[in-house]
Write a protein that holds these residues in place. Structure first.
Motif, PDB file in Angstrom:
ATOM      1  N   GLY A 159       0.815  -1.208   0.000  1.00 21.62           N
ATOM      2  CA  GLY A 159       0.000   0.000   0.000  1.00 21.62           C
ATOM      3  C   GLY A 159       0.849   1.257   0.000  1.00 21.62           C
ATOM      4  N   ALA A 160       1.946   1.247   0.753  1.00 19.12           N
ATOM      5  CA  ALA A 160       2.838   2.412   0.804  1.00 19.12           C
ATOM      6  C   ALA A 160       3.443   2.697  -0.564  1.00 19.12           C
ATOM      7  CB  ALA A 160       3.941   2.172   1.837  1.00 19.12           C
ATOM      8  N   VAL A 161       3.835   1.657  -1.272  1.00 18.62           N
ATOM      9  CA  VAL A 161       4.410   1.843  -2.619  1.00 18.62           C
ATOM     10  C   VAL A 161       3.361   2.410  -3.575  1.00 18.62           C
ATOM     11  CG1 VAL A 161       5.354   0.627  -4.630  1.00 18.62           C
ATOM     12  CG2 VAL A 161       6.152   0.051  -2.330  1.00 18.62           C
ATOM     13  N   ILE A 162       2.129   1.878  -3.530  1.00 16.46           N
ATOM     14  CA  ILE A 162       1.071   2.372  -4.421  1.00 16.46           C
ATOM     15  C   ILE A 162       0.746   3.834  -4.129  1.00 16.46           C
ATOM     16  CG2 ILE A 162      -1.361   2.103  -5.074  1.00 16.46           C
ATOM     17  CD1 ILE A 162      -1.049  -0.897  -4.552  1.00 16.46           C
ATOM     18  N   LEU A 163       0.706   4.214  -2.846  1.00 17.96           N
ATOM     19  CA  LEU A 163       0.435   5.609  -2.489  1.00 17.96           C
ATOM     20  C   LEU A 163       1.541   6.530  -2.999  1.00 17.96           C
ATOM     21  CD1 LEU A 163      -0.921   5.243   1.166  1.00 17.96           C
ATOM     22  CD2 LEU A 163      -2.215   5.936  -0.854  1.00 17.96           C
ATOM     23  N   ALA A 164       2.793   6.097  -2.886  1.00 18.34           N
ATOM     24  CA  ALA A 164       3.901   6.914  -3.378  1.00 18.34           C
ATOM     25  C   ALA A 164       3.823   7.087  -4.895  1.00 18.34           C
ATOM     26  CB  ALA A 164       5.235   6.269  -2.988  1.00 18.34           C
ATOM     27  N   LEU A 165       3.478   6.022  -5.615  1.00 17.47           N
ATOM     28  CA  LEU A 165       3.340   6.105  -7.071  1.00 17.47           C
ATOM     29  C   LEU A 165       2.162   6.997  -7.457  1.00 17.47           C
ATOM     30  CD1 LEU A 165       4.036   2.383  -8.083  1.00 17.47           C
ATOM     31  CD2 LEU A 165       5.563   4.356  -8.367  1.00 17.47           C
ATOM     32  N   THR A 166       1.069   6.919  -6.678  1.00 13.28           N
ATOM     33  CA  THR A 166      -0.097   7.782  -6.947  1.00 13.28           C
ATOM     34  C   THR A 166       0.258   9.249  -6.723  1.00 13.28           C
ATOM     35  OG1 THR A 166      -1.546   5.978  -6.222  1.00 13.28           O
ATOM     36  CG2 THR A 166      -2.530   8.160  -6.402  1.00 13.28           C
ATOM     37  N   ALA A 167       1.068   9.520  -5.700  1.00  9.20           N
ATOM     38  CA  ALA A 167       1.529  10.898  -5.458  1.00  9.20           C
ATOM     39  C   ALA A 167       2.295  11.418  -6.673  1.00  9.20           C
ATOM     40  CB  ALA A 167       2.417  10.940  -4.216  1.00  9.20           C
ATOM     41  N   ALA A 168       3.150  10.570  -7.257  1.00  6.14           N
ATOM     42  CA  ALA A 168       3.905  10.968  -8.448  1.00  6.14           C
ATOM     43  C   ALA A 168       2.970  11.187  -9.631  1.00  6.14           C
ATOM     44  CB  ALA A 168       4.946   9.901  -8.779  1.00  6.14           C
ATOM     45  N   LEU A 169       1.958  10.303  -9.775  1.00  8.16           N
ATOM     46  CA  LEU A 169       0.986  10.432 -10.863  1.00  8.16           C
ATOM     47  C   LEU A 169       0.260  11.772 -10.790  1.00  8.16           C
ATOM     48  CD1 LEU A 169      -0.740   8.903 -13.154  1.00  8.16           C
ATOM     49  CD2 LEU A 169      -2.325   8.388 -11.297  1.00  8.16           C
ATOM     50  N   VAL A 170      -0.196  12.133  -9.607  1.00  6.06           N
ATOM     51  CA  VAL A 170      -0.913  13.405  -9.426  1.00  6.06           C
ATOM     52  C   VAL A 170       0.003  14.584  -9.727  1.00  6.06           C
ATOM     53  CG1 VAL A 170      -1.986  14.901  -7.691  1.00  6.06           C
ATOM     54  CG2 VAL A 170      -2.571  12.468  -7.772  1.00  6.06           C
ATOM     55  N   ILE A 190       2.610  14.742 -11.664  1.00  3.47           N
ATOM     56  CA  ILE A 190       2.960  14.835 -13.089  1.00  3.47           C
ATOM     57  C   ILE A 190       1.777  15.313 -13.924  1.00  3.47           C
ATOM     58  CG2 ILE A 190       3.606  13.477 -15.128  1.00  3.47           C
ATOM     59  CD1 ILE A 190       5.231  11.684 -13.184  1.00  3.47           C
ATOM     60  N   LEU A 191       0.592  14.718 -13.688  1.00  5.15           N
ATOM     61  CA  LEU A 191      -0.547  14.980 -14.573  1.00  5.15           C
ATOM     62  C   LEU A 191      -1.352  16.221 -14.203  1.00  5.15           C
ATOM     63  CD1 LEU A 191      -1.898  11.352 -15.170  1.00  5.15           C
ATOM     64  CD2 LEU A 191      -0.420  12.728 -16.637  1.00  5.15           C
ATOM     65  N   LEU A 192      -1.326  16.623 -12.930  1.00  9.34           N
ATOM     66  CA  LEU A 192      -2.149  17.771 -12.523  1.00  9.34           C
ATOM     67  C   LEU A 192      -1.331  19.031 -12.248  1.00  9.34           C
ATOM     68  CD1 LEU A 192      -4.847  16.178 -10.172  1.00  9.34           C
ATOM     69  CD2 LEU A 192      -4.974  16.653 -12.621  1.00  9.34           C
ATOM     70  N   ARG A 193      -0.018  18.976 -12.473  1.00 10.53           N
ATOM     71  CA  ARG A 193       0.840  20.125 -12.172  1.00 10.53           C
ATOM     72  C   ARG A 193       0.385  21.389 -12.908  1.00 10.53           C
ATOM     73  NH1 ARG A 193       6.276  20.609 -10.499  1.00 10.53           N
ATOM     74  NH2 ARG A 193       6.484  18.352 -10.586  1.00 10.53           N
ATOM     75  N   ASN A 194       0.009  21.254 -14.159  1.00 11.53           N
ATOM     76  CA  ASN A 194      -0.320  22.423 -14.985  1.00 11.53           C
ATOM     77  C   ASN A 194      -1.813  22.636 -15.157  1.00 11.53           C
ATOM     78  OD1 ASN A 194       2.439  23.010 -15.510  1.00 11.53           O
ATOM     79  ND2 ASN A 194       2.478  21.367 -17.045  1.00 11.53           N
ATOM     80  N   THR A 195      -2.620  22.012 -14.278  1.00 11.00           N
ATOM     81  CA  THR A 195      -4.062  22.217 -14.374  1.00 11.00           C
ATOM     82  C   THR A 195      -4.524  23.130 -13.258  1.00 11.00           C
ATOM     83  OG1 THR A 195      -4.543  20.294 -12.991  1.00 11.00           O
ATOM     84  CG2 THR A 195      -4.431  19.934 -15.372  1.00 11.00           C
ATOM     85  N   SER A 196      -5.670  23.730 -13.448  1.00  9.38           N
ATOM     86  CA  SER A 196      -6.277  24.559 -12.404  1.00  9.38           C
ATOM     87  C   SER A 196      -7.735  24.178 -12.304  1.00  9.38           C
ATOM     88  CB  SER A 196      -6.161  26.056 -12.739  1.00  9.38           C
ATOM     89  OG  SER A 196      -6.774  26.328 -13.979  1.00  9.38           O
ATOM     90  N   THR A 197      -8.310  24.457 -11.155  1.00 12.79           N
ATOM     91  CA  THR A 197      -9.720  24.137 -10.961  1.00 12.79           C
ATOM     92  C   THR A 197     -10.561  24.938 -11.924  1.00 12.79           C
ATOM     93  OG1 THR A 197      -9.290  23.768  -8.628  1.00 12.79           O
ATOM     94  CG2 THR A 197     -11.590  24.052  -9.276  1.00 12.79           C
ATOM     95  N   PRO A 198     -11.429  24.277 -12.708  1.00 17.92           N
ATOM     96  CA  PRO A 198     -12.226  24.995 -13.678  1.00 17.92           C
ATOM     97  C   PRO A 198     -13.239  25.901 -13.025  1.00 17.92           C
ATOM     98  CG  PRO A 198     -12.982  22.741 -13.484  1.00 17.92           C
ATOM     99  CD  PRO A 198     -11.774  22.853 -12.642  1.00 17.92           C
ATOM    100  N   THR A 199     -13.535  26.956 -13.696  1.00 13.86           N
ATOM    101  CA  THR A 199     -14.582  27.860 -13.235  1.00 13.86           C
ATOM    102  C   THR A 199     -15.750  27.745 -14.196  1.00 13.86           C
ATOM    103  OG1 THR A 199     -13.765  29.683 -14.556  1.00 13.86           O
ATOM    104  CG2 THR A 199     -12.840  29.441 -12.356  1.00 13.86           C
ATOM    105  N   ASP A 200     -16.724  28.567 -14.034  1.00  8.72           N
ATOM    106  CA  ASP A 200     -17.883  28.513 -14.915  1.00  8.72           C
ATOM    107  C   ASP A 200     -17.536  28.966 -16.325  1.00  8.72           C
ATOM    108  OD1 ASP A 200     -19.787  27.448 -13.183  1.00  8.72           O
ATOM    109  OD2 ASP A 200     -20.050  29.376 -12.215  1.00  8.72           O
ATOM    110  N   ASP A 201     -16.336  29.555 -16.525  1.00 10.47           N
ATOM    111  CA  ASP A 201     -15.899  29.874 -17.864  1.00 10.47           C
ATOM    112  C   ASP A 201     -15.743  28.596 -18.683  1.00 10.47           C
ATOM    113  OD1 ASP A 201     -14.712  32.907 -17.947  1.00 10.47           O
ATOM    114  OD2 ASP A 201     -14.614  32.048 -15.977  1.00 10.47           O
ATOM    115  N   ASP A 202     -15.402  27.484 -18.013  1.00 17.96           N
ATOM    116  CA  ASP A 202     -15.088  26.244 -18.702  1.00 17.96           C
ATOM    117  C   ASP A 202     -16.292  25.313 -18.795  1.00 17.96           C
ATOM    118  OD1 ASP A 202     -12.304  26.999 -18.718  1.00 17.96           O
ATOM    119  OD2 ASP A 202     -12.287  26.468 -16.606  1.00 17.96           O
TER     120      ASP A 202
END
Length: 522
Positions: free
Chosen positions: A483-494, A496-508
């Motif tokens: 479980g610890a290994v999977i959580l660490a890999l999930t942290a890396a996934l988030v 990498i993939l969400l670094r350049n995203t922002s929470t959408p507003t009603d514009d989107d």
């Protein structure tokens, strides 16, 4: 011109308190039944297969009907579906409490599961519509999520107290007053929202979605219990085939039951995947902890509940800081840091060996619990925020389905690894020359070892229990490390993939006042 986000009024905040009721109840319901199982078994005399269905049918029905109920709420109205589900849940709770046979209890639990599937998507999608401002919505989801923590924490305490003084059916009656309160307060405090552009419910798609999830969940649970075999593999394969048919049908329909384009949004798809992986990582070890406390450390159910109370209290208090932290720290970073913390918390379980290590177990569970909260709160917020307001029910149902699948996968995959480790250790460590039936039972589960020991001479029984505790120790440590290994890999996934995203507003997304009908406000 984009709509102006309106701050929540006193009515919305009071409505949030109403929406917490189902979350507390569902968490309670999931914990108290396992405490009541020995008592109802003595009274109703179910076969082993019937007892498994009593325990499993509730989760099967919830998982199977989530997507259908989420999209149905978008069409007929989320408050209407919530109140209808609450009525059914209260009635089924009373039937379960006074069940006179195993078959009656199984049927009641099935209805409870279907009714439960209406509650979570309805409450979460209503939050999406009631709290338009991002910071307020994050706080609302935080408060809503604490309902699960509170319910899970007090479940063993409430269940233990009820079973101490009343019959096993009393644990089901907890649902009746809670649902009555929801039915009284809901129409007064909760607004109605639905998707004005949605067509008729596509019942073929609904049937496909239910069959798909039920087949996969059944197969995973069977593999977790009995190992890899033809029947569970066939069920999973059938579920996947039905899933392909379901997806193709949604893409072909002009008005699909579930809008597959939601997954094209990186924030939505990444958050759903990360939530599923997080629950998968936790379920392999977290579900073993109560067994560990009682079977290895020899605590009573009530004592086990008291041991797990401090982590729950600290987790609840820490979760209330997340909305404030999310205002100054990027969400992807907060979620990633939290998952690394949770990974460290699981690793702290590795040295735990005996009752003197209970403080270390409490520290590890506390750190783990605090660490997963940013994922569960902000991940849920990102899922519902990434979808247009009129699709909030479908998005909420997807979030809940991901957690159910994560739980089933965790039990099936990581749980099976832990079971294999237990069996391998018992093959070499348990006393020799045991009768075949006792040897088979003791080598299969910790409970089987305890039962076998009761039929053996004192010295042999002590050696068997010692071997079983050591084997379960090893299994818990193995599952915690995975479980610890999977959580660490999930942290890396988030990260990498969400670094350049922002929470959408009603514009989107689509404008709420154009996409939804707010019946309460006219």
């Amino acid at each position: 011109m984009n709509p102006v986000e309106q701050p929540a009024t006193r009515r919305e905040w009071l409505g949030l308190a109403v929406l917490m009721l189902p979350t507390v109840l569902l968490a309670l319901d999931m914990t108290v039944l396992h405490l009541a199982a020995p008592h109802l078994s003595a009274d109703l005399q179910p076969t082993s297969a019937e007892l498994l269905w009593i325990l499993d049918i509730y989760g099967f029905m919830i998982a199977g009907f989530l997507v259908t109920m989420g999209t149905l709420g978008d069409r007929i109205g989320r408050r209407k579906l919530l109140l209808a589900g609450a009525t059914a849940f209260g009635a089924a709770s009373a039937l379960a409490a006074f069940a006179t046979s195993a078959e009656m209890l199984i049927a009641s639990r099935a209805v409870l599961g279907i009714a439960g599937a209406t509650l979570m998507p309805s409450t979460l999608s209503l939050l999406r519509n009631m709290f338009q401002m991002e910071q307020e919505r994050t706080l609302a989801i935080t408060v809503w999520m604490t309902g699960f923590i509170v319910g899970s924490a007090i479940g063993p305490l409430v269940g233990g107290a009820l079973l101490e003084y009343f019959w096993w059916g009393s644990v089901f009656l907890l649902g009746v007053p809670v649902m009555v309160l929801l039915l009284i307060c809901g129409p007064l405090l909760l607004p109605e929202f639905r998707d004005d552009e949605a067509g008729q419910q596509d019942w073929t798609s609904a049937l496909l979605s239910v069959a798909m999830v039920l087949a996969v969940i059944y197969g995973l649970k069977e593999m977790a219990r009995n190992g890899v075999a033809a029947l569970p593999l066939l069920a999973i394969m059938l579920g996947l085939i039905i899933g392909v048919i379901f997806v193709r049908r949604q893409k072909r329909l002009a008005d699909p039951m579930f809008d597959m384009s939601l997954f094209a949004n990186r924030m939505f798809s990444t958050s759903v995947s990360a939530m599923m992986l997080t629950i998968l990582a936790l379920s392999g070890a977290w579900l073993m902890v109560f067994q560990y406390l009682q079977g290895v450390l020899d605590l009573s159910p009530l004592q086990s509940g008291l041991v797990m109370l401090p982590p729950a209290v600290v987790q609840t208090l820490a979760s209330l800081l997340i909305p404030r932290l999310a205002g100054s720290i990027p969400r992807w970073k907060l979620v990633s840091i939290g998952l690394v913390m949770a990974s460290i918390g699981l690793l702290l379980l590795l040295p735990v060996q005996n009752p003197s290590h209970i403080p270390l177990l409490i520290v590890g569970m506390t750190i783990m619990g605090i660490g997963v909260m940013p994922m569960m709160i902000l991940g849920t917020d990102m899922v519902v925020s990434a979808a247009p307001p009129r699709k909030a029910g479908a998005a909420s149902a997807t979030s809940e389905t991901a957690t159910e699948l994560g739980m089933a996968l965790g039990i099936a995959v990581i749980g099976s690894i832990g079971a294999a480790v237990y069996r391998a250790h018992m093959l070499t460590a348990m006393p020799k020359a045991l009768p075949d039936n006792l040897s088979l039972a003791a080598g299969d589960t910790l409970g089987g070892a305890v039962g076998a020991a009761a039929e053996l001479p004192a010295e042999t029984a002590e050696a068997l229990i010692s071997a079983a505790k050591a084997a379960f120790n090893l299994a818990l440590h193995t599952n915690s490390a995975i479980g610890a290994v999977i959580l660490a890999l999930t942290a890396a996934l988030v990260a990498i993939l969400l670094r350049n995203t922002s929470t959408p507003t009603d514009d989107d997304s689509e404008k709420p006042e154009e996409a939804c009908i707010n019946v309460a406000n006219g």
